[in-house]
Each structure stands twice: as structure tokens, then as C-alpha cells.
Design a protein around this motif. Structure first.
Motif, PDB file in Angstrom:
ATOM      1  N   THR A 114     -11.138 -34.466 -11.539  1.00 47.11           N
ATOM      2  CA  THR A 114     -11.509 -33.540 -12.749  1.00 47.11           C
ATOM      3  C   THR A 114     -11.438 -33.731 -14.317  1.00 47.11           C
ATOM      4  O   THR A 114     -12.085 -33.615 -15.213  1.00 47.11           O
ATOM      5  N   LEU A 174      -4.310 -27.901 -11.773  1.00 43.37           N
ATOM      6  CA  LEU A 174      -3.947 -28.970 -11.341  1.00 43.37           C
ATOM      7  C   LEU A 174      -2.609 -29.752 -11.710  1.00 43.37           C
ATOM      8  O   LEU A 174      -2.013 -29.884 -10.827  1.00 43.37           O
ATOM      9  N   ARG A 209     -11.444 -26.828 -17.598  1.00 46.88           N
ATOM     10  CA  ARG A 209     -11.241 -25.861 -16.980  1.00 46.88           C
ATOM     11  C   ARG A 209     -10.154 -25.881 -15.438  1.00 46.88           C
ATOM     12  O   ARG A 209      -8.851 -24.562 -15.556  1.00 46.88           O
ATOM     13  N   TRP A 210      -9.977 -26.929 -14.477  1.00 50.23           N
ATOM     14  CA  TRP A 210      -9.149 -26.919 -13.408  1.00 50.23           C
ATOM     15  C   TRP A 210      -8.500 -28.397 -14.441  1.00 50.23           C
ATOM     16  O   TRP A 210      -6.992 -28.227 -12.804  1.00 50.23           O
TER      17      TRP A 210
END
Length: 230
Positions: free
Chosen positions: A129, A82, A77-78
Motif C-alpha cells: 500500500t 497496517l 489511508r491504509w
């Protein structure tokens, strides 16, 4: 670019080219690596051309890495967002040059500083992450190195930001020494962050990282044959 290893190799090539260009500027410009910032290379004749090229190439390398992560199903998701933020920061660094040291702050210089924060801040968090969100075997071997590199990057980046406090009227013990070492601090932050990108891209460049795990396929085929035999 359709394959995970292909995108990862492209990322490694572009990041390697960016590092070589910056390394060349280090030797060709004669700027003090302890006091002078990497961005100061742009104020030299050769650096005015090569530094923007280097950081734009780095941005392209980060986007290639994001492509590899997404194709491998490891972006989560991240992580992908990023990495894209880091690429945006790198691109903005090239498009918006820094202000000359001691000169009044301009909008271009402010964007440059914020872009550096995006690049330095997003890369280690993206690595964390990635490790936290992925349960695949491919990341187990590099999980600990990625965490260590990310932790070192965050600590060094915090120290780099701290070195600016005396410039804003917030002195602290030893702060004056850090102000004179901002160039070195910046390079110390850049080293583990580039290492993070290289470790992730190198892992994805392995053909096995992009393929479906063979043991899972073999187990599924074996189970199907057993059912047929019954």
C-alpha cells in the motif's frame, strides 16, 4: 522523534536490537531451527526473558516506523493502520506466550497464534500500500525491491500456513514434510518481512526523504521572480 529521519533511525535501532536478541537466543538455547519455532525460545530460562523483550522491542520499532511514515506524509489511508496492526501483533506475541507443542490449545496460545498472523500478514500488505499510494520520488528507487520482498513474504507465509493443514486433518502431498519444517518456514517468512521494515526505515532515514523536494521549491521561486520582472 519530531523529525522523520530521527524516527526512522530509532526504528532501525529497535528492529536491529530485536534481531540481535533473537539471533542470540538461536545460539544460546540450542533449539532446532528447522523444527522448533521462534516462540519455543520462551520455554528456556534465558528465552523466557529475552524473547518477550525482543518482540516488544520490535513492536516499538514498528510504531517508530509508523511515526516516521506519518510525519513524512507517506502513511496514506491504509499503510499507517497496517503498520500499527503489525506492531500490535508483535506486542501480543510477547504478552501471550505460545502453547507447548502437543499440549491442549489455551486461550493464551490462541491469541499468540492470531497475533503472529497479524504481524506476518500486515507487514507485506503495508509495504504494497505504501508503494501503490505514494507518488513521491523517494519511493521509486525502492519500489521494485519492496514489491518483490512483499510478494516473497506473502508466498512464504501462505506456505507456512499450509504446513498446518495436516494437523487439522487436511492432508496433502508432501504435507508431512512441511509439518516437520515449520520452524524453518517461520524463519523464512520473518527474514523478508524484517527486510521490508529495514528498507522502508532506511529510506526515511535519509534527510532528503523528509525534506521538501528542492527542485519544486526552486521552480516556484524562479516563477515568482519572473512575475516580478514583468
Amino acid at each position: 522523534m519530531r523529525s522523520v529521519p530521527g524516527a526512522a533511525v530509532l526504528s532501525l535501532s529497535l528492529v536491529g536490537l530485536a534481531v540481535m536478541l533473537i539471533g542470540y537466543l538461536h545460539g544460546a538455547t540450542g533449539i532446532d531451527p528447522v523444527r522448533g519455532m521462534v516462540s519455543d525460545y520462551v520455554f528456556t530460562p534465558i528465552g523466557s526473558i529475552l524473547l518477550p523483550v525482543a518482540v516488544l522491542v520490535l513492536a516499538a520499532g514498528l510504531m517508530a516506523l509508523r511515526r516516521a511514515l506519518v510525519a513524512a506524509g507517506a502513511a496514506g489511508r491504509w499503510t499507517g493502520a497496517l503498520v500499527a496492526v503489525a506492531a500490535l501483533g508483535s506486542a501480543l506475541i510477547g504478552l501471550f506466550p505460545a502453547d507447548v507443542t502437543g499440549a491442549p490449545v489455551t486461550t493464551t496460545g490462541l491469541v499468540h497464534k492470531l497475533a503472529g498472523g497479524l504481524l506476518f500478514g500486515a507487514v507485506p500488505v503495508a509495504a504494497l500500500t505504501l508503494v501503490a499510494g505514494s507518488r513521491r520520488d523517494r519511493w521509486r528507487a525502492v519500489g521494485r525491491p519492496l514489491r518483490w520482498l512483499a510478494g516473497i513474504s506473502i508466498v512464504l507465509f501462505a506456505g507456512f500456513l499450509t504446513s498446518y493443514l495436516p494437523l487439522f486433518g487436511m492432508p496433502f502431498p508432501g504435507g508431512g514434510a512441511l509439518v516437520g519444517m515449520q520452524g524453518l518456514l517461520e524463519r523464512l517468512v520473518l527474514a523478508p518481512e524484517l527486510a521490508l521494515v529495514v528498507v522502508v526505515a532506511a529510506r526515511l532515514a535519509r534527510p532528503a526523504a523528509a525534506a521538501t523536494p528542492v527542485p519544486v521549491v526552486a521552480d516556484a521561486v524562479g516563477a515568482a521572480r519572473a512575475e516580478v520582472g514583468r
